[in-house]
Design an enzyme around this catalytic site. Structure first.
Site, PDB file in Angstrom:
ATOM      1  N   THR A 113       0.852  -1.179   0.000  1.00 48.64           N
ATOM      2  CA  THR A 113       0.000   0.000   0.000  1.00 48.64           C
ATOM      3  C   THR A 113       0.885   1.226   0.000  1.00 48.64           C
ATOM      4  O   THR A 113       1.701   1.397   0.892  1.00 48.64           O
ATOM      5  CB  THR A 113      -0.900   0.012   1.244  1.00 48.64           C
ATOM      6  OG1 THR A 113      -1.674  -1.183   1.254  1.00 48.64           O
ATOM      7  CG2 THR A 113      -1.819   1.207   1.243  1.00 48.64           C
ATOM      8  N   ALA A 116       0.303   7.128  -0.726  1.00 49.39           N
ATOM      9  CA  ALA A 116      -0.734   7.976  -1.303  1.00 49.39           C
ATOM     10  C   ALA A 116      -2.114   7.367  -1.209  1.00 49.39           C
ATOM     11  O   ALA A 116      -3.109   8.047  -1.414  1.00 49.39           O
ATOM     12  CB  ALA A 116      -0.410   8.268  -2.771  1.00 49.39           C
ATOM     13  N   CYS A 117      -2.186   6.069  -0.918  1.00 53.05           N
ATOM     14  CA  CYS A 117      -3.484   5.400  -0.981  1.00 53.05           C
ATOM     15  C   CYS A 117      -3.576   4.315   0.063  1.00 53.05           C
ATOM     16  O   CYS A 117      -2.696   3.479   0.154  1.00 53.05           O
ATOM     17  CB  CYS A 117      -3.679   4.803  -2.372  1.00 53.05           C
ATOM     18  SG  CYS A 117      -5.191   3.851  -2.526  1.00 53.05           S
ATOM     19  N   GLY A 118      -4.647   4.338   0.838  1.00 52.90           N
ATOM     20  CA  GLY A 118      -4.775   3.363   1.907  1.00 52.90           C
ATOM     21  C   GLY A 118      -5.578   2.144   1.542  1.00 52.90           C
ATOM     22  O   GLY A 118      -5.539   1.164   2.261  1.00 52.90           O
ATOM     23  N   CYS A 120      -5.763   0.858  -1.845  1.00 52.09           N
ATOM     24  CA  CYS A 120      -5.446   0.375  -3.193  1.00 52.09           C
ATOM     25  C   CYS A 120      -5.216  -1.119  -3.224  1.00 52.09           C
ATOM     26  O   CYS A 120      -5.453  -1.768  -4.234  1.00 52.09           O
ATOM     27  CB  CYS A 120      -4.206   1.096  -3.717  1.00 52.09           C
ATOM     28  SG  CYS A 120      -4.397   2.880  -3.806  1.00 52.09           S
TER      29      CYS A 120
END
Length: 277
Positions: A113, A116-118, A120
């Protein structure tokens, strides 16, 4: 801040006169953290080191695995060394109470992960829609916070961002009381990590649900941040930037008051405005 900051050389270029100056810059550290449930790997997230136990606890709350401190028996760092033989502190093992339902293999995060993204790495979209144990009413008519106090939170948050002050490269999440008192603040290269650290600290201090608090974040309001607020029982989530359409939809359905573009003089309240007076 030894593990949080790394000094690197950079060439500063002035376009106006084409001057070039080589100097040292401070950067926020980003390293992987592997989260294990027992001896099984569950997820790897890119984060700024520090408050790692809070991060793991908050992540497990956000994933819907735990909601009471007794469900988390222990947290510990596992052995791991870099090329110089130094302990990396980049693997945390969580031991859960035997009756805690473990995630299905399809719900495990099989890829790293990013900061920038939790969400994805979530294997299926159905796994994202989780039920919180701390229900928020969607029929809100009782003011929790005044608009003037709410408008002041981004600046209050900014003043306490020590790592951002040195690097300019991290997000922040702050938990506030209705009168504007800062209760907890965490910084991280990932905005979702900063929220998990705040939630995890509260979880470990037996403060969930966070039913009389406001969560202020330094970036935009994504679906994942609304989900994390709902899972922790946070009634108001405010962001300095825009929400996504899915974030608004989730906030509406979960009873979270979602505020965007909170920048001192104005703000947009997208859902359940009755909590803001």
């Amino acid at each position: 801040m030894g593990r949080l900051i790394r000094r690197v050389k950079a060439t500063k270029v002035s376009v106006a006169d084409n001057r070039r100056i080589v100097r040292e810059e401070s950067l926020a550290v980003e390293e992987p953290l592997e989260i294990r449930l027992g001896h099984e790997s569950f997820s790897v997230t890119m984060r700024t080191p520090g408050d790692d136990f809070d991060l793991v606890a908050g992540f497990l709350v956000s994933e819907g695995l735990i909601y009471e401190p007794e469900q988390l028996i222990s947290l510990r760092f596992c052995a791991g060394e870099d090329e110089n033989g130094q302990q990396t502190f980049n693997v945390v093992e969580a031991q859960l109470r035997p009756d805690v339902a473990m995630p299905l293999p399809s719900a495990q995060r099989h890829i790293t992960t990013s900061s920038a993204c939790g969400i994805c790495g979530t294997a299926s979209i159905e796994a994202v829609h989780k039920s919180t144990h701390f229900k928020l009413t969607s029929d809100v008519d009782e003011v929790l916070i005044s608009a003037s106090v709410l408008a002041s939170l981004p600046e209050l948050l900014r003043r306490e961002q020590k790592l951002f002050e040195k690097t300019g490269g991290v997000h922040a999440a702050g938990l506030f009381a209705p009168d504007g008192e800062l209760l907890s603040l965490r910084e991280d290269v990932g905005r979702h990590n900063a929220v998990d650290k705040v939630v995890g600290a509260a979880f470990r201090d037996r403060q969930l649900p966070l039913s009389n608090t406001i969560l202020q974040v330094s970036g935009r309001a994504s679906f994942e941040l609304v989900q994390k607020a709902a899972m922790a029982g946070v009634p108001v989530l405010a962001a300095v930037s825009a929400p996504s359409s899915l974030a608004v939809e989730l906030a509406h359905n979960s009873g979270v008051t979602l505020v965007g573009f909170s920048r001192g003089a104005t703000m947009n309240i997208y859902t359940h405005p009755g909590r803001v007076g």
